[in-house]
Write a protein that holds these residues in place. Structure first.
Motif, short mmCIF file in Angstrom:
data_model
loop_
_atom_site.label_atom_id
_atom_site.label_comp_id
_atom_site.label_asym_id
_atom_site.label_seq_id
_atom_site.Cartn_x
_atom_site.Cartn_y
_atom_site.Cartn_z
N GLY A 81 -5.18 2.78 -24.41
CA GLY A 81 -3.48 2.83 -24.55
C GLY A 81 -3.12 4.46 -24.48
N ARG A 82 -3.84 5.52 -25.11
CA ARG A 82 -3.43 6.71 -24.90
C ARG A 82 -3.55 7.42 -23.29
N ILE A 83 -4.44 6.91 -22.49
CA ILE A 83 -4.57 7.11 -21.31
C ILE A 83 -3.52 6.45 -20.29
N VAL A 84 -3.22 5.39 -20.71
CA VAL A 84 -2.18 4.70 -19.95
C VAL A 84 -0.84 5.54 -20.06
N ALA A 85 -0.39 5.85 -21.30
CA ALA A 85 0.51 6.78 -21.65
C ALA A 85 0.63 8.15 -21.00
N ALA A 172 -11.30 -8.32 -22.07
CA ALA A 172 -11.05 -8.14 -23.19
C ALA A 172 -9.40 -7.78 -23.14
N GLY A 173 -8.38 -8.05 -23.50
CA GLY A 173 -7.07 -7.43 -23.76
C GLY A 173 -6.54 -7.54 -25.17
N ARG A 174 -5.51 -6.74 -25.50
CA ARG A 174 -4.95 -6.97 -26.64
C ARG A 174 -3.99 -8.34 -26.76
N SER A 175 -4.03 -8.92 -27.86
CA SER A 175 -3.31 -9.93 -28.10
C SER A 175 -1.98 -9.82 -28.26
N GLY A 176 -1.09 -10.64 -27.59
CA GLY A 176 0.51 -10.57 -27.61
C GLY A 176 0.62 -9.31 -26.91
N ASN A 177 0.09 -8.69 -25.95
CA ASN A 177 0.54 -7.82 -25.14
C ASN A 177 0.71 -8.13 -23.73
N GLY A 178 2.26 -8.09 -23.34
CA GLY A 178 2.29 -8.68 -22.13
C GLY A 178 1.44 -7.97 -20.99
N SER A 179 1.34 -6.62 -21.00
CA SER A 179 0.83 -5.77 -19.99
C SER A 179 -0.74 -5.69 -20.27
#
Length: 590
Positions: A81-85, A172-179
């Motif tokens: 998440g920090r790298i995406v930002a 694996a992906g974060r639950s509820g996160n559309g991206s």
């Protein structure tokens, strides 16, 4: 020998890799290193926060160790998440995403470093993760599935390099996160233990939708159209299984890895491409990848003027189909050497035979026939086997200047192949070639028209059509067919022959510079091909270059001491004046 005592422990390993690092190094190496180090510090900070540590940095890869798989997953989500930002703040072409793979298992600890299969598994499954994505092994998944707010998509089991047993891989992906990275895999069916790339039967190939760079709708439509044309063209090669458009076009997300898509579609080979427009031109970058190992097999760039879109689509599509057919054939020929010959399936025997045939030595040609005959004994109704036998006897008939027994065998195998598959272009082309050798070019045209109608990308049929037109006295009509063959199959093993025929056509329309250039290209590929040098000598004399012609004549007589002009008079032109014209040109140099 002293007994070594190793420390073993249970650990969760994250293998982390920078996506596109080499590309960024090529653009600006200092900026790339600075960006990597900034993101590496983020990764180390996140891992430390969740109770882990990094170790074993190597190039653009990082390893991390955790005692708890749940904390490892949380750390991975955190640094992703920090790298995406951070990437969102820089230009698209300078972004550096990271992907990661997590595995839990037994490791050996030595001086702060970790060793063992479970470390290697983490590195291998990281390759399945999309950019900014995360792959986990089934072992890790069992530890975290009910204890974290994450969604998992099962990709199935894979055999990994140097790992004895198959490993199940999940995204694996974060639950509820559309991206969420996992959302990209919604179209992939849940895999079971048997859903893997099969080694049985001929390979399958999937053509993914080509991407339109720039977002222009008309280019997007054209990109899809070219991909559709390639699917249609490949299906007409008959020996390859082609995944239907309805399935392959589900994979428009360019973050998915080749191995993931190949496994989901059951395809060994994946074709992808990007189309862009620059003013009045388009550029198409196309590639072929082996989904079983993720390696690039072939790539090429096509630049064309943007004029007649439908004609442009036909040209590019046909050219790519012809190249892909040969590249997959070449790759499969090489693959057969990984299998003991006694274990080869029928289609693999054909590919091995083709490998020997392509070497064009007497011994290899005989070996090729042995493989084709063994395949015939195993499956006498295989169209692939019948067509290869037809081609083998045609090649020998050509070397023997139209041996009637061999031509009869070509016809026999070709007609049986048509009974097996009437929509296969190859037997039609072989029957046309037989008619040419028998001096019946008008009959040949009918067979060759059918072959080209079925498979417009079939270079051999187009070259044979040029030869038929040439024999009928239509040299100007023949030239475009030879030029099409050059475009469709620029690296064909028998290209020297097509160029020799093109040389003859240019001679008959008295375009001497073009004839000399075509002959030179033919002789560069096969210096011993008598016909091209014969024609070149006549063209040089007609061009007023007698000294060069006599130098070529010296080479010709050395290479072909037993040559008789009767070999050229044998060529079955319908008007024998064409034979005498070519012979007279040659005689000028004597």
């Amino acid at each position: 020998m002293a007994v070594r005592n190793y420390t073993r422990q249970l650990a969760t390993i994250i293998s982390i890799d920078a996506v596109g690092f080499s590309r960024l190094m090529g653009i600006d190496d200092e900026s790339a290193v600075a960006a990597f180090e900034e993101r590496r510090d983020i990764i180390a900070d996140s891992c430390g926060t969740f109770g882990g540590r990094t170790f074993g940095d190597a190039g653009d890869s990082i390893m991390a160790e955790f005692g708890n798989p749940i904390e490892a997953l949380r750390a991975a989500f955190d640094f992703q998440g920090r790298i995406v930002a951070l990437n969102a703040e820089v230009a698209d072409d300078m972004r550096m995403p990271f992907r990661a793979g997590i595995n839990t298992g037994d490791v050996i600890v030595r001086g702060g470093r970790l060793y063992g299969d479970d470390v290697n598994i983490a590195a291998r499954i990281q390759e399945f993760a999309p950019g900014n994505g995360l792959a986990v092994s089934e072992t890790t998944w069992h530890h975290v599935k009910d204890k974290t707010a994450a969604e998992f998509t099962d990709l199935g089991e894979f055999m990994l390099k140097n790992i004895a047993l198959p490993v199940r891989v999940l995204i694996a992906g974060r639950s509820g996160n559309g991206s969420s990275p996992a959302a990209s895999f919604a179209a992939i069916p849940q895999a079971n233990a048997q859903q893997k790339l099969s080694s049985k039967g001929p390979p399958a190939i999937a053509v993914l939708p080509f991407h339109a760079d720039g977002g222009e709708h008309d280019i997007g439509y054209m990109a899809d159209g070219i991909a559709e044309d390639i699917i249609y063209g490949l299906s007409n090669t008959r020996w390859l299984s082609v995944i239907a458009k309805g399935s392959s076009f589900q994979f428009r997300d360019d973050t998915l890895g080749t191995r993931v898509i190949g496994n989901a579609l059951g395809a060994r080979y994946i074709v992808s491409g990007t189309l862009m427009r620059n003013g009045g031109q388009i550029r198409l970058n196309t590639s072929l990848a082996d989904a079983s190992n993720g390696r690039l097999v072939w790539s090429q760039r096509f630049d064309r003027d943007l004029v007649d879109i439908f004609n442009l689509r036909d040209q590019i599509g046909a050219e790519i189909v012809s190249i892909l057919d040969k590249e997959v054939d070449r790759a499969e020929q090489a693959r057969t050497f990984q299998v003991p010959w006694e274990s080869l399936e029928t289609w693999q025997l054909v590919r091995r035979g083709r490998w020997h045939m392509n070497r064009r030595t007497r011994g290899d040609t005989e070996t090729a026939l042995e493989f084709f005959q063994k395949a015939y004994r195993e499956d006498a109704n295989s169209s692939a086997v019948l067509n290869e036998l037809a081609w083998w006897y045609f090649w020998r008939a050509w070397l023997r200047f139209g041996d009637s027994d061999d031509l009869n065998k070509v016809e026999q195998f070709a007609r049986k192949a048509l009974l097996v598959d009437s929509l296969d272009a190859r037997p039609h082309a072989h029957l046309g070639a037989v008619d040419i050798m028998r001096g019946e070019p008008r009959s040949a045209v009918d067979h060759l028209e059918e072959a080209i109608h079925i498979n417009p990308s079939f270079a051999f049929a187009r070259s044979a059509m040029g030869s038929a037109q040439l024999l009928l006295g239509n040299a100007a009509t023949a030239i475009p067919f030879f030029l099409d063959t050059e475009r469709l199959s620029p690296f064909d093993l028998y290209r020297f022959h097509n160029l020799g025929e093109l040389t003859a056509a240019y001679c008959l329309v008295e375009n001497w510079p073009a004839a000399i250039a075509a002959a030179d290209r033919s002789l560069n590929l096969s210096p011993g091909y008598f016909y091209s040098r014969f024609l070149k000598i006549g063209a040089l004399m007609r061009s007023g270059r007698p000294e060069q012609a006599r130098r070529e004549m010296a080479i010709f007589t050395t290479r072909h001491p037993d040559f008789s002009e009767q070999r050229v008079r044998w060529i079955p032109f319908t008007d024998k004046a064409a034979n005498e014209f070519l012979v007279a040109n040659f005689q000028l140099a004597k």
